[in-house]
Design an enzyme around this catalytic site. Structure first.
Site, mmCIF file in Angstrom:
data_model
loop_
_atom_site.group_PDB
_atom_site.id
_atom_site.type_symbol
_atom_site.label_atom_id
_atom_site.label_comp_id
_atom_site.label_asym_id
_atom_site.label_seq_id
_atom_site.Cartn_x
_atom_site.Cartn_y
_atom_site.Cartn_z
ATOM 1 N N ASN A 59 0.730 -1.318 0.075
ATOM 2 C CA ASN A 59 -0.135 -0.272 -0.193
ATOM 3 C C ASN A 59 0.891 1.273 -0.136
ATOM 4 O O ASN A 59 0.237 2.559 0.557
ATOM 5 C CB ASN A 59 -0.951 0.333 1.167
ATOM 6 C CG ASN A 59 -1.964 -1.352 1.281
ATOM 7 O OD1 ASN A 59 -2.981 -1.743 -0.024
ATOM 8 N ND2 ASN A 59 -2.346 -1.685 2.244
ATOM 9 N N ARG A 60 1.802 1.447 -0.489
ATOM 10 C CA ARG A 60 3.211 2.125 -0.651
ATOM 11 C C ARG A 60 3.148 2.859 0.848
ATOM 12 O O ARG A 60 3.520 4.044 0.923
ATOM 13 C CB ARG A 60 2.237 3.047 -1.385
ATOM 14 C CG ARG A 60 2.066 3.199 -2.780
ATOM 15 C CD ARG A 60 1.900 3.604 -3.719
ATOM 16 N NE ARG A 60 3.410 5.255 -3.882
ATOM 17 C CZ ARG A 60 4.456 4.778 -4.475
ATOM 18 N NH1 ARG A 60 4.370 3.745 -5.460
ATOM 19 N NH2 ARG A 60 5.486 5.582 -4.370
#
Length: 197
Positions: free
Chosen positions: A175-176
């Site tokens: 999810n970065r």
């Protein structure tokens, strides 16, 4: 990767990650992007090989008359970026640049293969040349001419070291929401902080 779990000294943390990189990327673990700039702040970057970490300095070698050599001499600050894809790890280093001693450059030059020694002498690095054939002939002629001699280091070739003021360790996450741990050298000690991804 938590602040409480990383080494207090970034060089110990780098040593740990670098050992893991060598295990997973044996051919190119020491490859990094070296970013330099002219004195009027025009940047350039290229891939270079790390040749050692000594006395808290990152060491590499080049032709002092090359583009990167000239930029490092006129603006002695640089950044280096390691990226080990399969590990999703990145290390970013920023700091002051100095030449290593002539004795250190001599010692390193002695362990280079003969072909690389000859290449250092005959290649006017970063200069325009007429073609590959010209360079290959110069190289061949140089090797023939010096086949019974110990090739000495050219005076225009040697080492630089980066003395870091900032070292960032980046660990990829889903999810970065990557981990970014920044070491900054202040008041003779390393401060550790977390950065937002």
């Amino acid at each position: 990767m938590n602040e409480s779990e990383v080494a207090a000294n970034p060089f110990l943390q780098f040593e740990k990650w670098f050992a893991e990189a060598i295990k997973n990327h044996p051919k190119d673990a020491n490859a990094f992007v070296l970013s330099t700039a002219t004195k009027d702040a025009k940047p350039s970057a290229r891939v270079v090989l790390l040749k050692g970490v000594e006395k808290e300095k990152f060491v590499f070698y080049t032709n002092y008359d090359s583009r990167k050599g000239k930029e490092l001499l006129e603006n002695p600050y640089a950044a280096m970026t390691f990226f080990w894809t399969s590990l999703e790890k990145q290390v970013r280093v920023e700091g002051k640049v100095e030449k290593v001693s002539e004795a250190e450059s001599d010692e390193y030059f002695k362990i280079r293969p003969a072909g690389s020694m000859a290449g250092a002498w005959v290649s006017p690095q970063s200069s325009v040349i007429s073609g590959r054939e010209e360079l290959a002939k110069k190289h061949q002629d140089f090797i023939k001419e010096h086949e019974n001699e110990k090739i000495q280091r050219p005076p225009f070739w040697g080492g630089f070291c980066i003395i870091p003021s900032r070292i960032e360790f980046w660990q990829g996450r889903s999810n970065r929401l990557h981990d970014r741990i920044l070491y900054t050298f202040e008041n003779n000690t390393w401060k550790i902080e977390r950065l937002a991804p």
